[in-house]
Write an enzyme that holds these catalytic residues in place. Structure first.
Site, PDB file in Angstrom:
ATOM      1  N   PHE A 185      -9.540   5.385   1.892  1.00 14.49           N
ATOM      2  CA  PHE A 185     -10.343   4.197   1.573  1.00 14.49           C
ATOM      3  C   PHE A 185      -9.451   2.975   1.517  1.00 14.49           C
ATOM      4  O   PHE A 185      -8.230   3.098   1.528  1.00 14.49           O
ATOM      5  CB  PHE A 185     -11.125   4.376   0.266  1.00 14.49           C
ATOM      6  CG  PHE A 185     -10.291   4.527  -0.976  1.00 14.49           C
ATOM      7  CD1 PHE A 185      -9.838   3.410  -1.681  1.00 14.49           C
ATOM      8  CD2 PHE A 185      -9.952   5.789  -1.465  1.00 14.49           C
ATOM      9  CE1 PHE A 185      -9.073   3.550  -2.827  1.00 14.49           C
ATOM     10  CE2 PHE A 185      -9.183   5.930  -2.617  1.00 14.49           C
ATOM     11  CZ  PHE A 185      -8.742   4.809  -3.293  1.00 14.49           C
TER      12      PHE A 185
ATOM     13  N   GLU B  87       1.992   3.245   3.759  1.00 15.84           N
ATOM     14  CA  GLU B  87       3.398   3.661   3.628  1.00 15.84           C
ATOM     15  C   GLU B  87       3.621   4.012   2.167  1.00 15.84           C
ATOM     16  O   GLU B  87       3.153   3.294   1.282  1.00 15.84           O
ATOM     17  CB  GLU B  87       4.331   2.500   3.944  1.00 15.84           C
ATOM     18  CG  GLU B  87       4.446   2.140   5.394  1.00 15.84           C
ATOM     19  CD  GLU B  87       5.553   1.100   5.562  1.00 15.84           C
ATOM     20  OE1 GLU B  87       6.693   1.495   5.837  1.00 15.84           O
ATOM     21  OE2 GLU B  87       5.267  -0.091   5.397  1.00 15.84           O
TER      22      GLU B  87
ATOM     23  N   TYR C  47       3.834   0.979  -3.212  1.00 11.89           N
ATOM     24  CA  TYR C  47       3.063   0.729  -4.441  1.00 11.89           C
ATOM     25  C   TYR C  47       3.666   1.233  -5.744  1.00 11.89           C
ATOM     26  O   TYR C  47       3.170   0.913  -6.815  1.00 11.89           O
ATOM     27  CB  TYR C  47       1.641   1.275  -4.259  1.00 11.89           C
ATOM     28  CG  TYR C  47       0.884   0.477  -3.218  1.00 11.89           C
ATOM     29  CD1 TYR C  47       0.357  -0.769  -3.528  1.00 11.89           C
ATOM     30  CD2 TYR C  47       0.752   0.940  -1.920  1.00 11.89           C
ATOM     31  CE1 TYR C  47      -0.293  -1.527  -2.571  1.00 11.89           C
ATOM     32  CE2 TYR C  47       0.102   0.188  -0.958  1.00 11.89           C
ATOM     33  CZ  TYR C  47      -0.418  -1.040  -1.288  1.00 11.89           C
ATOM     34  OH  TYR C  47      -1.052  -1.793  -0.353  1.00 11.89           O
TER      35      TYR C  47
ATOM     36  N   ARG D 160       6.972 -10.882   3.247  1.00  9.28           N
ATOM     37  CA  ARG D 160       8.069 -10.922   2.267  1.00  9.28           C
ATOM     38  C   ARG D 160       8.242 -12.302   1.623  1.00  9.28           C
ATOM     39  O   ARG D 160       9.343 -12.770   1.429  1.00  9.28           O
ATOM     40  CB  ARG D 160       9.397 -10.446   2.910  1.00  9.28           C
ATOM     41  CG  ARG D 160       9.329  -9.098   3.602  1.00  9.28           C
ATOM     42  CD  ARG D 160       8.871  -7.953   2.687  1.00  9.28           C
ATOM     43  NE  ARG D 160       8.922  -6.693   3.409  1.00  9.28           N
ATOM     44  CZ  ARG D 160       7.879  -6.177   4.080  1.00  9.28           C
ATOM     45  NH1 ARG D 160       6.698  -6.774   4.082  1.00  9.28           N
ATOM     46  NH2 ARG D 160       8.009  -5.034   4.724  1.00  9.28           N
TER      47      ARG D 160
HETATM   48  C1  LIG Z   1       2.751  -4.085   2.994  1.00  9.39           C
HETATM   49  C2  LIG Z   1       2.520  -5.598   3.027  1.00  9.39           C
HETATM   50  C3  LIG Z   1       1.122  -5.888   2.498  1.00  9.39           C
HETATM   51  C4  LIG Z   1       3.583  -6.282   2.140  1.00  9.39           C
HETATM   52  O1  LIG Z   1       3.304  -7.678   2.047  1.00  9.39           O
HETATM   53  P1  LIG Z   1       4.421  -8.771   1.679  1.00  9.39           P
HETATM   54  O2  LIG Z   1       3.687  -9.998   1.267  1.00  9.39           O
HETATM   55  O3  LIG Z   1       5.397  -8.874   2.768  1.00  9.39           O
HETATM   56  O4  LIG Z   1       5.132  -8.156   0.394  1.00  9.39           O
HETATM   57  P2  LIG Z   1       5.857  -8.968  -0.802  1.00  9.39           P
HETATM   58  O5  LIG Z   1       6.641 -10.103  -0.205  1.00  9.39           O
HETATM   59  O6  LIG Z   1       4.887  -9.337  -1.850  1.00  9.39           O
HETATM   60  O7  LIG Z   1       6.819  -7.852  -1.347  1.00  9.39           O
HETATM   61  C5  LIG Z   1       6.787  -7.358  -2.678  1.00  9.39           C
HETATM   62  C6  LIG Z   1       7.860  -6.290  -2.787  1.00  9.39           C
HETATM   63  O8  LIG Z   1       7.466  -5.150  -2.015  1.00  9.39           O
HETATM   64  C7  LIG Z   1       8.483  -4.844  -1.045  1.00  9.39           C
HETATM   65  N1  LIG Z   1       7.767  -4.386   0.160  1.00  9.39           N
HETATM   66  C8  LIG Z   1       6.676  -4.931   0.677  1.00  9.39           C
HETATM   67  N2  LIG Z   1       6.296  -4.251   1.749  1.00  9.39           N
HETATM   68  C9  LIG Z   1       7.160  -3.238   1.893  1.00  9.39           C
HETATM   69  C10 LIG Z   1       7.280  -2.200   2.835  1.00  9.39           C
HETATM   70  N3  LIG Z   1       6.416  -2.074   3.828  1.00  9.39           N
HETATM   71  N4  LIG Z   1       8.294  -1.340   2.680  1.00  9.39           N
HETATM   72  C11 LIG Z   1       9.180  -1.466   1.670  1.00  9.39           C
HETATM   73  N5  LIG Z   1       9.105  -2.458   0.741  1.00  9.39           N
HETATM   74  C12 LIG Z   1       8.111  -3.321   0.871  1.00  9.39           C
HETATM   75  C13 LIG Z   1       9.210  -6.132  -0.843  1.00  9.39           C
HETATM   76  O9  LIG Z   1      10.498  -5.927  -0.330  1.00  9.39           O
HETATM   77  C14 LIG Z   1       9.219  -6.696  -2.240  1.00  9.39           C
HETATM   78  O10 LIG Z   1      10.190  -5.998  -2.999  1.00  9.39           O
HETATM   79  P3  LIG Z   1      10.861  -6.591  -4.317  1.00  9.39           P
HETATM   80  O11 LIG Z   1       9.766  -6.632  -5.346  1.00  9.39           O
HETATM   81  O12 LIG Z   1      11.909  -5.594  -4.630  1.00  9.39           O
HETATM   82  O13 LIG Z   1      11.357  -7.944  -3.936  1.00  9.39           O
HETATM   83  C15 LIG Z   1       2.667  -6.140   4.460  1.00  9.39           C
HETATM   84  O14 LIG Z   1       3.893  -5.747   4.982  1.00  9.39           O
HETATM   85  C16 LIG Z   1       1.580  -5.689   5.427  1.00  9.39           C
HETATM   86  O15 LIG Z   1       0.563  -6.350   5.568  1.00  9.39           O
HETATM   87  N6  LIG Z   1       1.760  -4.544   6.135  1.00  9.39           N
HETATM   88  C17 LIG Z   1       0.789  -4.037   7.076  1.00  9.39           C
HETATM   89  C18 LIG Z   1      -0.481  -3.551   6.393  1.00  9.39           C
HETATM   90  C19 LIG Z   1      -0.205  -2.532   5.323  1.00  9.39           C
HETATM   91  O16 LIG Z   1       0.556  -1.607   5.512  1.00  9.39           O
HETATM   92  N7  LIG Z   1      -0.832  -2.703   4.157  1.00  9.39           N
HETATM   93  C20 LIG Z   1      -0.747  -1.797   3.049  1.00  9.39           C
HETATM   94  C21 LIG Z   1      -2.040  -1.057   3.030  1.00  9.39           C
HETATM   95  S1  LIG Z   1      -2.046   0.304   1.980  1.00  9.39           S
END
Ligand SMILES: CC(C)(COP(=O)(O)OP(=O)(O)OC[C@H]1O[C@@H](n2cnc3c(N)ncnc32)[C@H](O)[C@@H]1OP(=O)(O)O)[C@@H](O)C(=O)NCCC(=O)NCCS
Length: 426
Positions: A426, A144, A148, A115
Site C-alpha cells: 500500500f 527501500e 524509514y 536530499r
Molecule cells: C526516498 C525519498 C522520498 C527521499 O527524499 P529526500 O527528500 O531526498 O530525503 P531527505 O532529504 O528528507 O532525507 C532525509 C534523510 O534520509 C536519508 N535518505 C533519504 N532517502 C534515502 C535513500 N533512498 N537511501 C538512504 N538514505 C536516504 C537522507 O540521506 C537523510 O539522512 P540524514 O537524516 O541522515 O541526513 C526520495 O529519494 C524518493 O522520492 N525516492 C523515490 C520514491 C521512493 O522510493 N519513495 C519511498 C516510498 S516507500
C-alpha cells in the site's frame, strides 16, 4: 476524527519554508491540482505519464486520503516536488482487534529536489499529525529498507516470494471440495471486497483495504500494460459461500507447454479456499512455472506439493513497517500468548512515544502504565515496532545490540505462534 482537514504540521511547514519550499494540503476536489500531485507521484516511482483515463481513475480512488504536497514556487513546473498521502487503515493485531492505524503512502521527492530534507519534513508532518490525533500506530510498506528506520519505523512482518516448478510437483494436499469458476472483475468486485475483508481481519499484520487497494487485487487498474491478460477465478465453499479468489496473468514461451503464471493476488478467507486455489494453480495445463509474491513466511506450499524443492522461496523480505506512536494504547490493543510482566524503556528520537512502561499480561490481556521501576528491557521505538505484531525479531535485535536487557523475556511475551503477515502493498 477528521484527519482529512487537520491543519498542516507547523514545524514541517516552517522547516520547508526556510528552504524556499511550501508545504500544503491538496484540495482533491480541484482536479488540476490533484492531477499535478498524481503525475508527481507516478514520476516519483518511475511510472509512465498517466493518461486522462488513468488520472480520472486515480482521482476517484485516492480522493479519500489526506493528500500533502511540497511546492517550489520558484520553478515553472506544474507538479509538486514532494508528495505523500495518508489515511486510517484497520490493522489486525494479535488477538484479532483491528487498530485504526495511520497508513502512509506515495512518499516521493522530485529527483531535482532530492536530499534537501523534503522527505524528512513530509514524514515528520505525518507522524506529528497522527500523534496529535491520538492514533496509536503508523504503518507503511517501503521501496527501500534503508529509508524509514530513522523515523522510528521497524520492519514488523516478512514476506516471501515463490516460484513453483509445476512440471516437477504434483498435488500432495488433501481433497479440495468446493467450486471454482471464472469471474469478471466488474461482477465479482463487491463479493471480492467481502472476501478480502474476512481474510484481512483473520491475520495479524493485514490491513482492511480501501476500495482502491482491493480493486487492484481483483483486476487490473486502467493503463495496466497487461490489462487484457488478467484472469480471475473464484472459490465458493460446498455450501456456496464465497471464500477466496485468485487473479493472475499467463505469459507464453517458445514452448507452448511451458507458460508462466504470475499471480497478482491470492485471497483466502479459509484454509479450504487456500488449498483449493493453490491446487488450481499447480495443476494448470500448459504451464511450467507459477510465481507469487508477498506471501507469509509460513506459506504451506512445502506440504502441498509432492516434491518440496519444486516450490522454491526466491525472496524473503521485510514488508510491513510499524511505527508506534502511543505505547500503552498499542500494547493494550493486542493479546499475548503467555502471561508475564516486563518494564520496557522505550527511546524515541522524535519525542512522541518514549518513556518507561510496565507491561503486565494476565490471561493474555495487557495493562500498561508509566513507571519509575528499573527497566528489564531497553529498546528504541523502532525495535518495539518490529516485535509488536508477533514477528520473530527480538533475538536478532538483541544480538545486534539494539535491544538490551532481557530480550528472551520480551521474545516470549511478544512472539506469536502464527507469524504476522501483510500480503499486499500500500
Ligand atoms: C526516498 C525519498 C522520498 C527521499 O527524499 P529526500 O527528500 O531526498 O530525503 P531527505 O532529504 O528528507 O532525507 C532525509 C534523510 O534520509 C536519508 N535518505 C533519504 N532517502 C534515502 C535513500 N533512498 N537511501 C538512504 N538514505 C536516504 C537522507 O540521506 C537523510 O539522512 P540524514 O537524516 O541522515 O541526513 C526520495 O529519494 C524518493 O522520492 N525516492 C523515490 C520514491 C521512493 O522510493 N519513495 C519511498 C516510498 S516507500
Amino acid at each position: 476524527m477528521d484527519y482529512l482537514t487537520q491543519p498542516i504540521d507547523p514545524a514541517s511547514e516552517r522547516d520547508l519554508s526556510a528552504g524556499g519550499l511550501r508545504l500544503a494540503l491538496v484540495d482533491t476536489t480541484d482536479a488540476a491540482a490533484f492531477d499535478g500531485w498524481i503525475r508527481a507521484d507516478f514520476r516519483g516511482f518511475h511510472g509512465g505519464r498517466p493518461k486522462e483515463e488513468v488520472l480520472e481513475e486515480a482521482r476517484g480512488h485516492l480522493s479519500g486520503r489526506r493528500t500533502t504536497a511540497v511546492y517550489d514556487d520558484a520553478v515553472p513546473a506544474r507538479e509538486p516536488v514532494g508528495t505523500a498521502n495518508s489515511w486510517i487503515a484497520p490493522l489486525t493485531v494479535p488477538g484479532g482487534e483491528r487498530v485504526g492505524s495511520w497508513a502512509i503512502s506515495s512518499v516521493t521527492v522530485a529527483p531535482t529536489h532530492r536530499r534537501r530534507g523534503i522527505a524528512r519534513a513530509l514524514l515528520g508532518a505525518e507522524l506529528r499529525t497522527a500523534h496529535s490525533l491520538g492514533v496509536p500506530l503508523a504503518i507503511l510498506t517501503v521501496s527501500e529498507s534503508v529509508i524509514y528506520g530513522r523515523w522510528g519505523f521497524g520492519p514488523a512482518t516478512s514476506a516471501t516470494a515463490w516460484t513453483i516448478d509445476t512440471k516437477r510437483v504434483r498435488w500432495a494436499g488433501a481433497e479440495t471440495p468446493g467450486r471454482l469458476s471464472f469471474a469478471e472483475p466488474e461482477d465479482y468486485r463487491e463479493t471480492a471486497e467481502r472476501v478480502l475483508d474476512r481474510a484481512m481481519a483473520g491475520r495479524a499484520g493485514e490491513i482492511g483495504l480501501e476500495p482502491y487497494l482491493a480493486h487492484r487485487l481483483v483486476g487490473p487498474l486502467k493503463g495496466d500494460t497487461d490489462a487484457d491478460r488478467y484472469r480471475l477465478v473464484r472459490y465458493d465453499s460446498p455450501s456456496g459461500e464465497p471464500e477466496g479468489f485468485v487473479s493472475y496473468t499467463v505469459k507464453g514461451d517458445d514452448d507452448f507447454t511451458r507458460h508462466t503464471v504470475d499471480v497478482n493476488y491470492l485471497a483466502a478467507a479459509t484454509d479450504e479456499a487456500l488449498a483449493a486455489l493453490w491446487r488450481y494453480l499447480l495443476e494448470l495445463d500448459l504451464v511450467a512455472s507459477v510465481k507469487v509474491w508477498t506471501r507469509g513466511v509460513d506459506e504451506p506450499l512445502p506440504a502441498l506439493v509432492s516434491d518440496i524443492r519444486g516450490a522454491k522461496v526466491t525472496a524473503v523480505e521485510d514488508h510491513l513497517w510499524v511505527r508506534i506512536l502511543d505505547v500503552p494504547a498499542a500494547l493494550q490493543a493486542r493479546t499475548y500468548e503467555r502471561d508475564g510482566s516486563l518494564v520496557l524503556d522505550v527511546a524515541d528520537d522524535l519525542g512522541l512515544a518514549g518513556g518507561r512502561f510496565r507491561l503486565t499480561v494476565v490471561d493474555g490481556r495487557a495493562e500498561v502504565a508509566a513507571t519509575d521501576d528499573s527497566a528489564d528491557v531497553t529498546l528504541p521505538v523502532g525495535a518495539l515496532g518490529s516485535v509488536y505484531l508477533g514477528h520473530d525479531a527480538a533475538r536478532a535485535l538483541a544480538l545486534a545490540g539494539r535491544i538490551r536487557g532481557d530480550a528472551a523475556a520480551l521474545d516470549r511475551l511478544f512472539r506469536t505462534a502464527v507469524p504476522p503477515r501483510l500480503s499486499t502493498w500500500f
